[in-house]
Motif scaffolding. Structure first.
Motif, mmCIF file in Angstrom:
data_model
loop_
_atom_site.group_PDB
_atom_site.id
_atom_site.type_symbol
_atom_site.label_atom_id
_atom_site.label_comp_id
_atom_site.label_asym_id
_atom_site.label_seq_id
_atom_site.Cartn_x
_atom_site.Cartn_y
_atom_site.Cartn_z
ATOM 1 N N TRP A 110 0.832 -1.205 0.000
ATOM 2 C CA TRP A 110 0.000 0.000 0.000
ATOM 3 C C TRP A 110 0.863 1.250 0.000
ATOM 4 O O TRP A 110 0.572 2.224 -0.702
ATOM 5 N N GLN A 111 1.918 1.235 0.788
ATOM 6 C CA GLN A 111 2.801 2.397 0.840
ATOM 7 C C GLN A 111 3.411 2.686 -0.530
ATOM 8 O O GLN A 111 3.531 3.843 -0.930
ATOM 9 N N LYS A 112 3.755 1.628 -1.252
ATOM 10 C CA LYS A 112 4.348 1.793 -2.583
ATOM 11 C C LYS A 112 3.349 2.401 -3.572
ATOM 12 O O LYS A 112 3.742 3.121 -4.495
ATOM 13 N N THR A 113 2.069 2.119 -3.390
ATOM 14 C CA THR A 113 1.068 2.617 -4.339
ATOM 15 C C THR A 113 0.949 4.135 -4.310
ATOM 16 O O THR A 113 0.437 4.740 -5.262
ATOM 17 N N LEU A 114 1.409 4.760 -3.230
ATOM 18 C CA LEU A 114 1.297 6.216 -3.110
ATOM 19 C C LEU A 114 2.152 6.947 -4.138
ATOM 20 O O LEU A 114 1.833 8.078 -4.528
ATOM 21 N N THR A 115 3.233 6.301 -4.569
ATOM 22 C CA THR A 115 4.155 6.967 -5.490
ATOM 23 C C THR A 115 4.391 6.184 -6.777
ATOM 24 O O THR A 115 5.149 6.641 -7.638
ATOM 25 N N ALA A 120 -0.443 1.265 -7.956
ATOM 26 C CA ALA A 120 -1.764 1.797 -7.598
ATOM 27 C C ALA A 120 -2.839 1.194 -8.493
ATOM 28 O O ALA A 120 -3.937 0.840 -8.023
ATOM 29 N N HIS A 123 -3.490 -2.384 -7.449
ATOM 30 C CA HIS A 123 -4.290 -2.424 -6.224
ATOM 31 C C HIS A 123 -5.750 -2.087 -6.517
ATOM 32 O O HIS A 123 -6.663 -2.759 -6.007
ATOM 33 N N ASP A 124 -5.989 -1.061 -7.338
ATOM 34 C CA ASP A 124 -7.361 -0.688 -7.684
ATOM 35 C C ASP A 124 -8.090 -1.845 -8.374
ATOM 36 O O ASP A 124 -9.255 -2.123 -8.070
#
Length: 203
Positions: A110-115, A120, A123-124
């Motif tokens: 999840w932290q990686k999806t921020l950047t 992302a 995950h979506d």
């Protein structure tokens, strides 16, 4: 004669090793060297499969998501409506050590999806798959009269998703806060609220 290597099996062994290291030491302690040692490989053996820890975390997320989906498929088989929703949610909730360890893999992703837009998007896609399944079960529950609450189905699904993903965070960061029995009770209490008529009769 050269040894034949099962590359898919080796990837899974590395992911399992990652799982164990993260469960013990957290993501910062999961160095590529420690993962290789845990899996019984030389450090350089990881490079052809996962050039960086970032690649490994992404593959591990996919592996965890696939494992969870396999459990969900088995749990909801021959179930419909509210019973299927409950079975679905119980396979995502961190009700045992394996599922808590899954949360410890998912949270760094999840932290990686921020950047990282690619992560992302992955995950979506994964979460939308869960939302779609829950929406289908919820429509069945409406048709069967098991859900009568005057709340939009989309809002109910989003509430369930928030409950499930929030429980993963709590289980990974504060495992003593919500025990398995408490999580199951919270789920049942929420599902009971979806049928105010039945709740009134029960009270």
């Amino acid at each position: 004669m050269p040894k034949i290597v099962d590359h898919d099996q080796r990837r899974l062994e590395l992911v399992d090793a990652t799982w164990r290291i993260i469960a013990q030491h957290g993501i910062e302690g999961a160095t590529m060297r420690e993962i290789a040692t845990e899996a019984g490989f030389a450090n350089g053996a990881l490079k052809p499969y996962f050039p960086t820890k970032d690649h490994l975390i992404t593959f591990a997320f996919g592996h965890v998501f696939s494992r969870t989906n396999q459990r969900i498929a088995s749990a909801v088989a021959n179930k419909v409506g509210l019973e299927a929703i409950r079975a679905f949610c119980q396979e995502v909730l961190p009700l045992d050590q394996d599922r808590i360890n899954e949360a410890r893999i998912v949270i760094p992703f999840w932290q990686k999806t921020l950047t990282d837009p690619a992560k992302a998007a992955l995950h979506d896609t994964s979460m939308n798959q869960w939302r779609s399944a829950l929406e289908g079960h919820l429509r069945q529950a409406r048709d069967r009269g098991e859900v009568t609450a005057g709340v939009h189905d989309e809002d109910i699904v989003n509430q369930l998703m928030s409950m499930l993903l929030g429980a993963q965070i709590i289980a990974a960061t504060s495992p003593g806060k919500h025990l398995a029995a408490q999580l199951s009770t919270q789920l049942d209490s929420y599902l009971l609220l979806l049928n105010p008529v039945a709740l009134t009769v029960r009270c």
